[in-house]
Design an enzyme around this catalytic site. Structure first.
Site, PDB file in Angstrom:
ATOM      1  N   GLY A 286       0.759  -1.241   0.000  1.00  0.00           N
ATOM      2  CA  GLY A 286       0.000   0.000   0.000  1.00  0.00           C
ATOM      3  C   GLY A 286       0.788   1.289   0.000  1.00  0.00           C
ATOM      4  O   GLY A 286       0.205   2.362  -0.195  1.00  0.00           O
TER       5      GLY A 286
ATOM      6  N   CYS B 200     -12.902   2.786 -28.828  1.00  0.00           N
ATOM      7  CA  CYS B 200     -14.210   3.414 -29.001  1.00  0.00           C
ATOM      8  C   CYS B 200     -14.927   3.607 -27.665  1.00  0.00           C
ATOM      9  O   CYS B 200     -15.968   2.983 -27.397  1.00  0.00           O
ATOM     10  CB  CYS B 200     -15.048   2.567 -29.945  1.00  0.00           C
ATOM     11  SG  CYS B 200     -14.140   2.203 -31.445  1.00  0.00           S
TER      12      CYS B 200
HETATM   13  C1  LIG Z   1      -2.788  -5.202  -4.134  1.00  0.00           C
HETATM   14  C2  LIG Z   1      -2.328  -5.776  -2.852  1.00  0.00           C
HETATM   15  C3  LIG Z   1      -1.048  -5.465  -2.371  1.00  0.00           C
HETATM   16  C4  LIG Z   1      -0.123  -4.503  -3.046  1.00  0.00           C
HETATM   17  O1  LIG Z   1      -0.560  -3.200  -2.927  1.00  0.00           O
HETATM   18  P1  LIG Z   1       0.355  -1.971  -3.396  1.00  0.00           P
HETATM   19  O2  LIG Z   1      -0.469  -0.791  -3.116  1.00  0.00           O
HETATM   20  O3  LIG Z   1       0.625  -2.156  -4.831  1.00  0.00           O
HETATM   21  O4  LIG Z   1       1.596  -2.014  -2.574  1.00  0.00           O
HETATM   22  C5  LIG Z   1      -0.635  -6.095  -1.210  1.00  0.00           C
HETATM   23  N1  LIG Z   1      -1.443  -6.973  -0.552  1.00  0.00           N
HETATM   24  C6  LIG Z   1      -2.684  -7.268  -0.988  1.00  0.00           C
HETATM   25  C7  LIG Z   1      -3.507  -8.224  -0.216  1.00  0.00           C
HETATM   26  C8  LIG Z   1      -3.159  -6.676  -2.157  1.00  0.00           C
HETATM   27  O5  LIG Z   1      -4.397  -6.958  -2.576  1.00  0.00           O
END
Ligand SMILES: *Cc1c(COP(=O)(O)O)cnc(C)c1O
Length: 414
Positions: free
Chosen positions: A240, A343
């Site tokens: 995240g 499109c």
């Molecule tokens: C998508 C996801 C991540 C990675 O998230 P980022 O924002 O790209 O770092 C990590 N863990 C889970 C469970 C995810 O769904």
């Protein structure tokens, strides 16, 4: 920090001119910088070197096996969300003992595949899933390690489509119920081993406080579980961490690391991270060629050979991607929309953007396209998916060939 720069008005990926790559492999094309990928991994790893930790790169951000292999060689594990991602990770050389499996909808065949592979643990997102994993593990005469993905009801302060830690989101199990499930599993689900607690609250977070808020809550859960005789060895904090697309003040992994280490001091767990975007986002660009320009009475349009099927983020989330001229040859600017051939009016890369005055045949680099770029691409409008290229120093190589028309109808029958 990345290694895409201008040298004498020409845009380079590390030591190779983007124009040269585009001439050889055609456009549109994705270009990744190997040095940027390894640097990002090293920076993240460095931030946690003082504590036991495991980085499980989130495969879905960019699933090319050459990209996966780059991180795996640095010691990375992987976070997967499907059987297909498990297959890719194994092809790329992942160590099963460093694989965590997330996602709300794991199918039975996928669970079986993961159990046979011997992954580190399942991040479980519902009580029914927990029972299903127990059942399949029993059938295979195996023990399944699990963590429950808790939903801490924390606002990640990001785009609603990529916020995952609120009660209204489909992800995880609410705190009270999660604790009950661990206890239920201990007493009734004999093929399961509780190994960790997991929490992933969303993507593209540019503040530290939602992470620490979520950590405070998961710490309480770990304490409660331990008081019930349930030993927790891993705390999976998810991914995240955000990046700079435009002017976001995204925290450096070092700063994030400090906050996380402080918050988890003395907890006696191995930390797991599932970073995706922060590893690959700014390590990739999408190169497009300008096909046409047209001047309407209200707007100017720059029409490129890349489209929303190649890079969906602007259409999907209204995301901003910087756009650069691959060859700087004018200081003149125009205000225009950059659009693709598909499109749909949602097929755009930029709206009312001040841009160099591109003309037909010019190349543009759409920046920060390494994460959720190719991995989200599709064949919509029967457009073959693009080629992917890895640059390492003064060399480049194709890491996925451009699809052909024949690829488009693979498996179809009349
Ligand atoms: C998508 C996801 C991540 C990675 O998230 P980022 O924002 O790209 O770092 C990590 N863990 C889970 C469970 C995810 O769904």
């Amino acid at each position: 920090m990345n290694f895409f720069t201008y040298k004498k008005n020409k845009f380079y990926a590390e030591g190779v001119a983007v124009e040269r790559i585009s001439k050889e492999v055609g456009t549109p094309c994705y270009i990744y910088s190997h040095k940027t990928l390894t640097r990002h991994y090293a920076a993240f790893d460095e931030a946690f070197k003082s504590v036991p930790h495991l980085i499980c790169y989130s495969v879905k951000a960019n699933s090319n096996i050459a990209v996966l292999n780059t991180f795996i060689k640095q010691g990375s594990g992987v976070d997967i969300v499907s059987g297909g991602e498990l297959f890719r990770a194994l092809k790329a050389g992942a160590n099963p003992k460093k694989i965590v499996y997330s996602g709300v909808g794991k199918r039975e065949d996928e669970i079986e595949y993961a159990l046979k592979t011997g992954i580190l643990m399942f991040n479980v997102e519902s009580p029914e899933e927990l029972r299903t994993i127990n059942k399949i593990a029993g059938r295979l005469k195996k023990k399944a390690n699990f963590a429950i993905r808790v939903n801490p009801n924390v606002d990640a302060k990001t785009h609603p489509y990529i916020s995952t830690g609120l009660k209204k989101n489909k992800f995880g199990i609410e705190t009270e119920q999660a604790i009950k499930e661990y206890i239920f599993a201990k007493n009734n689900l004999k093929n399961l081993v509780p190994l960790g607690v997991d929490c992933h609250i969303g993507s593209q977070l540019t503040q530290i406080s939602p992470f620490t808020d979520a950590l405070k809550k998961t710490k309480n859960i770990i304490a409660t579980l331990r008081s019930q005789g349930i030993d927790i060895k891993y705390l999976d904090i998810g991914g995240g961490l955000g990046i700079t697309y435009k002017d976001e003040d995204a925290p450096h992994p070092g700063k994030y690391g400090k906050a996380v280490i402080e918050e988890t001091k003395g907890l006696g767990v191995t930390l797991i991270f599932e970073p995706g975007r922060v590893m690959v986002g700014n390590a990739g660009i999408l190169v497009a060629k300008v096909l046409y320009t047209k001047q309407g009475t209200e707007k100017n349009f720059i029409i490129t050979d890349a489209a929303m099927n190649d890079l969906a983020r602007p259409s999907l989330y209204g995301s901003y991607h910087a756009i650069k001229a691959v060859r700087k040859n004018s200081t003149k600017e125009i205000k225009a929309d950059v659009v693709g051939p598909i499109c749909e009016s949602g097929d755009f890369f930029a709206k009312d953007r001040e841009l160099p005055s591109f003309k037909s045949g010019d190349l543009m680099a759409i920046m920060s396209a390494g994460a959720y770029g190719f991995s989200m691409s599709s064949n919509y409008n029967s457009r073959p998916r693009t080629v992917e290229v890895m640059v390492t120093g003064n060399k480049f190589k194709i890491i996925r060939e451009r699809e052909s028309y024949k690829d488009l109808i693979k498996g179809e029958k009349i």
